[in-house]
Design a protein around this motif. Structure first.
Motif, PDB file in Angstrom:
ATOM      1  N   ALA A   1       0.579  -1.695  -0.253  1.00  0.00           N
ATOM      2  CA  ALA A   1      -0.124   0.067  -0.181  1.00  0.00           C
ATOM      3  C   ALA A   1       0.876   1.515   0.076  1.00  0.00           C
ATOM      4  N   ASN A   2       0.123   2.668  -0.437  1.00  0.00           N
ATOM      5  CA  ASN A   2       0.703   3.167  -0.003  1.00  0.00           C
ATOM      6  C   ASN A   2       0.817   4.167   0.885  1.00  0.00           C
ATOM      7  N   SER A   3       1.536   4.040   2.070  1.00  0.00           N
ATOM      8  CA  SER A   3       0.877   4.429   3.808  1.00  0.00           C
ATOM      9  C   SER A   3       1.946   5.066   4.177  1.00  0.00           C
ATOM     10  N   ARG A   4       2.345   6.215   3.245  1.00  0.00           N
ATOM     11  CA  ARG A   4       3.813   7.145   4.480  1.00  0.00           C
ATOM     12  C   ARG A   4       3.030   8.156   4.753  1.00  0.00           C
ATOM     13  N   LEU A   5       3.515   8.590   5.928  1.00  0.00           N
ATOM     14  CA  LEU A   5       3.126  10.074   6.240  1.00  0.00           C
ATOM     15  C   LEU A   5       3.418  11.017   5.641  1.00  0.00           C
ATOM     16  N   ASP A   6       2.450  11.445   5.408  1.00  0.00           N
ATOM     17  CA  ASP A   6       3.209  13.002   4.783  1.00  0.00           C
ATOM     18  C   ASP A   6       3.829  13.690   5.001  1.00  0.00           C
ATOM     19  N   ALA A   7       4.394  14.947   4.740  1.00  0.00           N
ATOM     20  CA  ALA A   7       5.741  15.953   4.806  1.00  0.00           C
ATOM     21  C   ALA A   7       4.814  16.875   5.286  1.00  0.00           C
ATOM     22  N   ILE A   8       3.317  16.978   5.014  1.00  0.00           N
ATOM     23  CA  ILE A   8       2.424  18.226   6.209  1.00  0.00           C
ATOM     24  C   ILE A   8       2.323  17.769   7.489  1.00  0.00           C
ATOM     25  N   GLN A   9       1.486  16.446   7.552  1.00  0.00           N
ATOM     26  CA  GLN A   9       1.274  15.584   8.742  1.00  0.00           C
ATOM     27  C   GLN A   9       1.648  15.965   9.264  1.00  0.00           C
TER      28      GLN A   9
END
Length: 100
Positions: free
Chosen positions: A77-85
């Motif tokens: 899955a694509n389940s990385r925490l994005d930079a904004i979060q």
């Protein structure tokens, strides 16, 4: 013969990592917005003590990637925490630590 892997997961208290004595080989925590340490969207983290389990979870996190860029070894899955979060969480950590 198919191998079956069963992992013991523990969920930490809302927004707080589990205490070392209560930690399973893999522990998760949520950064849901209503939690004490929350981001502006849905996010979370896993705390892993086993390198093999960590490798599998990292692979799942990036679409099932293996050792090579185009080596897909499992369903992921694509389940990385994005930079904004991540930025929101970093800004909240100082006040969160004061509340502990």
């Amino acid at each position: 013969m198919m191998a079956l892997l069963i992992l013991l997961y523990a969920e930490a208290r809302p927004g707080r990592p589990a205490a070392p004595l209560h930690r399973a080989p893999a522990t998760t925590t949520s950064f849901f917005p209503s939690k004490p340490l929350g981001c502006y969207g849905d996010g979370g983290a896993s705390f892993i003590e086993d390198d093999g389990v960590e490798d599998v979870l990292r692979s799942i996190r990036v679409h099932g990637k293996g050792d090579d860029k185009y080596d897909i070894v499992r369903v992921g899955a694509n389940s990385r925490l994005d930079a904004i979060q991540a930025t929101v969480l970093l800004a909240e950590i100082p006040s969160f630590l004061d509340e502990l």
